[in-house]
Design a protein around this motif. Structure first.
Motif, mmCIF file in Angstrom:
data_model
loop_
_atom_site.group_PDB
_atom_site.id
_atom_site.type_symbol
_atom_site.label_atom_id
_atom_site.label_comp_id
_atom_site.label_asym_id
_atom_site.label_seq_id
_atom_site.Cartn_x
_atom_site.Cartn_y
_atom_site.Cartn_z
ATOM 1 N N CYS A 299 34.918 31.666 39.016
ATOM 2 C CA CYS A 299 35.884 31.453 37.943
ATOM 3 C C CYS A 299 36.956 30.483 38.424
ATOM 4 C CB CYS A 299 36.514 32.770 37.528
ATOM 5 S SG CYS A 299 37.834 32.591 36.324
ATOM 6 N N PHE A 300 37.283 29.524 37.584
ATOM 7 C CA PHE A 300 38.295 28.518 37.915
ATOM 8 C C PHE A 300 39.672 29.151 38.070
ATOM 9 C CE2 PHE A 300 41.427 25.324 36.467
ATOM 10 C CZ PHE A 300 41.208 24.352 37.425
ATOM 11 N N TYR A 301 39.961 30.217 37.297
ATOM 12 C CA TYR A 301 41.290 30.805 37.277
ATOM 13 C C TYR A 301 41.496 31.907 38.319
ATOM 14 C CZ TYR A 301 41.614 28.253 32.929
ATOM 15 O OH TYR A 301 41.616 27.255 32.000
ATOM 16 N N CYS A 302 40.564 32.864 38.400
ATOM 17 C CA CYS A 302 40.804 33.996 39.306
ATOM 18 C C CYS A 302 39.935 33.966 40.557
ATOM 19 C CB CYS A 302 40.604 35.325 38.568
ATOM 20 S SG CYS A 302 38.898 35.666 38.097
ATOM 21 N N GLY A 303 38.915 33.093 40.580
ATOM 22 C CA GLY A 303 38.101 32.936 41.779
ATOM 23 C C GLY A 303 36.940 33.904 41.922
ATOM 24 N N THR A 304 36.770 34.834 40.999
ATOM 25 C CA THR A 304 35.687 35.795 41.133
ATOM 26 C C THR A 304 34.331 35.107 41.039
ATOM 27 O OG1 THR A 304 34.777 37.892 40.364
ATOM 28 C CG2 THR A 304 35.566 36.418 38.678
ATOM 29 N N THR A 305 33.367 35.619 41.788
ATOM 30 C CA THR A 305 32.010 35.087 41.726
ATOM 31 C C THR A 305 31.067 36.103 41.104
ATOM 32 O OG1 THR A 305 31.579 35.871 43.970
ATOM 33 C CG2 THR A 305 32.286 33.573 43.720
ATOM 34 N N ASP A 306 31.610 37.212 40.613
ATOM 35 C CA ASP A 306 30.815 38.268 39.996
ATOM 36 C C ASP A 306 30.620 37.963 38.513
ATOM 37 O OD1 ASP A 306 29.383 40.614 39.873
ATOM 38 O OD2 ASP A 306 31.148 41.827 39.397
ATOM 39 N N LEU A 307 30.065 36.772 38.215
ATOM 40 C CA LEU A 307 29.869 36.317 36.850
ATOM 41 C C LEU A 307 28.434 35.873 36.660
ATOM 42 C CD1 LEU A 307 33.036 34.056 36.608
ATOM 43 C CD2 LEU A 307 32.799 36.355 35.695
ATOM 44 N N ASP A 308 27.968 35.912 35.433
ATOM 45 C CA ASP A 308 26.638 35.410 35.102
ATOM 46 C C ASP A 308 26.819 34.150 34.265
ATOM 47 O OD1 ASP A 308 24.018 34.946 34.496
ATOM 48 O OD2 ASP A 308 23.725 36.776 33.318
ATOM 49 N N PRO A 309 26.757 32.965 34.878
ATOM 50 C CA PRO A 309 26.988 31.731 34.140
ATOM 51 C C PRO A 309 26.026 31.525 32.965
ATOM 52 C CG PRO A 309 26.946 31.291 36.493
ATOM 53 C CD PRO A 309 26.519 32.720 36.288
ATOM 54 N N CYS B 261 48.173 42.446 31.668
ATOM 55 C CA CYS B 261 47.158 43.337 32.257
ATOM 56 C C CYS B 261 46.269 42.675 33.309
ATOM 57 C CB CYS B 261 46.285 43.931 31.160
ATOM 58 S SG CYS B 261 45.212 42.753 30.320
ATOM 59 N N GLY B 262 46.358 41.372 33.500
ATOM 60 C CA GLY B 262 45.565 40.695 34.528
ATOM 61 C C GLY B 262 44.175 40.280 34.079
ATOM 62 N N ASP B 263 43.858 40.444 32.788
ATOM 63 C CA ASP B 263 42.555 40.027 32.272
ATOM 64 C C ASP B 263 42.438 38.508 32.383
ATOM 65 O OD1 ASP B 263 40.065 40.602 30.776
ATOM 66 O OD2 ASP B 263 41.028 39.314 29.275
ATOM 67 N N CYS B 264 41.264 38.025 32.753
ATOM 68 C CA CYS B 264 41.044 36.593 32.944
ATOM 69 C C CYS B 264 40.057 36.082 31.898
ATOM 70 C CB CYS B 264 40.494 36.332 34.344
ATOM 71 S SG CYS B 264 40.269 34.582 34.709
ATOM 72 N N ILE B 265 40.228 34.838 31.448
ATOM 73 C CA ILE B 265 39.309 34.277 30.463
ATOM 74 C C ILE B 265 38.018 33.765 31.112
ATOM 75 C CG2 ILE B 265 41.085 33.668 28.794
ATOM 76 C CD1 ILE B 265 40.921 30.772 29.785
ATOM 77 N N PRO C 51 44.114 42.135 24.181
ATOM 78 C CA PRO C 51 44.829 41.753 22.959
ATOM 79 C C PRO C 51 46.109 40.958 23.209
ATOM 80 C CG PRO C 51 45.267 44.044 23.480
ATOM 81 C CD PRO C 51 44.254 43.550 24.482
ATOM 82 N N HIS C 52 46.499 40.786 24.453
ATOM 83 C CA HIS C 52 47.740 40.085 24.768
ATOM 84 C C HIS C 52 47.568 38.576 24.613
ATOM 85 C CE1 HIS C 52 47.622 43.813 27.308
ATOM 86 N NE2 HIS C 52 48.673 44.037 26.527
ATOM 87 N N THR C 53 48.634 37.912 24.241
ATOM 88 C CA THR C 53 48.547 36.467 24.019
ATOM 89 C C THR C 53 49.167 35.640 25.142
ATOM 90 O OG1 THR C 53 50.585 36.549 22.735
ATOM 91 C CG2 THR C 53 48.523 36.691 21.511
ATOM 92 N N GLU C 54 50.059 36.212 25.915
ATOM 93 C CA GLU C 54 50.734 35.449 26.968
ATOM 94 C C GLU C 54 49.866 35.395 28.224
ATOM 95 O OE1 GLU C 54 54.944 35.336 29.407
ATOM 96 O OE2 GLU C 54 54.738 36.706 27.725
ATOM 97 N N ARG C 55 49.494 34.179 28.611
ATOM 98 C CA ARG C 55 48.654 33.976 29.800
ATOM 99 C C ARG C 55 49.252 32.888 30.675
ATOM 100 N NH1 ARG C 55 43.530 36.226 29.762
ATOM 101 N NH2 ARG C 55 43.060 37.280 27.820
ATOM 102 N N THR C 56 49.033 33.025 31.963
ATOM 103 C CA THR C 56 49.430 32.011 32.923
ATOM 104 C C THR C 56 48.170 31.572 33.649
ATOM 105 O OG1 THR C 56 51.589 33.051 33.209
ATOM 106 C CG2 THR C 56 50.890 31.507 34.908
ATOM 107 N N ASP C 57 47.814 30.313 33.505
ATOM 108 C CA ASP C 57 46.593 29.770 34.115
ATOM 109 C C ASP C 57 45.364 30.606 33.784
ATOM 110 O OD1 ASP C 57 47.917 27.606 35.274
ATOM 111 O OD2 ASP C 57 48.409 28.757 37.075
#
Length: 62
Positions: A31-41, A18-22, A6-12
C-alpha cells in the motif's frame, strides 16, 4: 475487502479517527499510504477477468 470507515477526514489516505486506510496498491504489492503488503492486488483491481465462455457459444474459425 472490508467496508470503508464512515469518517471523512484523512491524512495521506489514512483516517485520522480510526486509522482505516484506503489502500492504494503500488507496483511492489504494498500500500502506498500505510505500507502493508497483506493485500490482494488482483481483488482490488478494477479490471475483472471475463467469465468462462460456455462451449455452446464458441464457433470454429472459417
Amino acid at each position: 475487502m472490508s467496508e470503508p470507515c464512515p469518517h471523512t477526514e484523512r491524512t495521506d489516505g489514512v483516517c485520522v479517527a480510526c486509522g482505516d486506510c484506503i489502500h492504494d496498491v503500488i507496483l511492489n504489492g504494498a500500500c502506498f499510504y500505510c505500507g502493508t503488503t497483506d493485500l490482494d492486488p488482483e481483488a482490488m483491481s478494477p479490471k475483472k477477468t471475463p467469465a468462462l465462455i460456455p462451449a455452446a457459444a464458441l464457433k470454429p474459425r472459417r
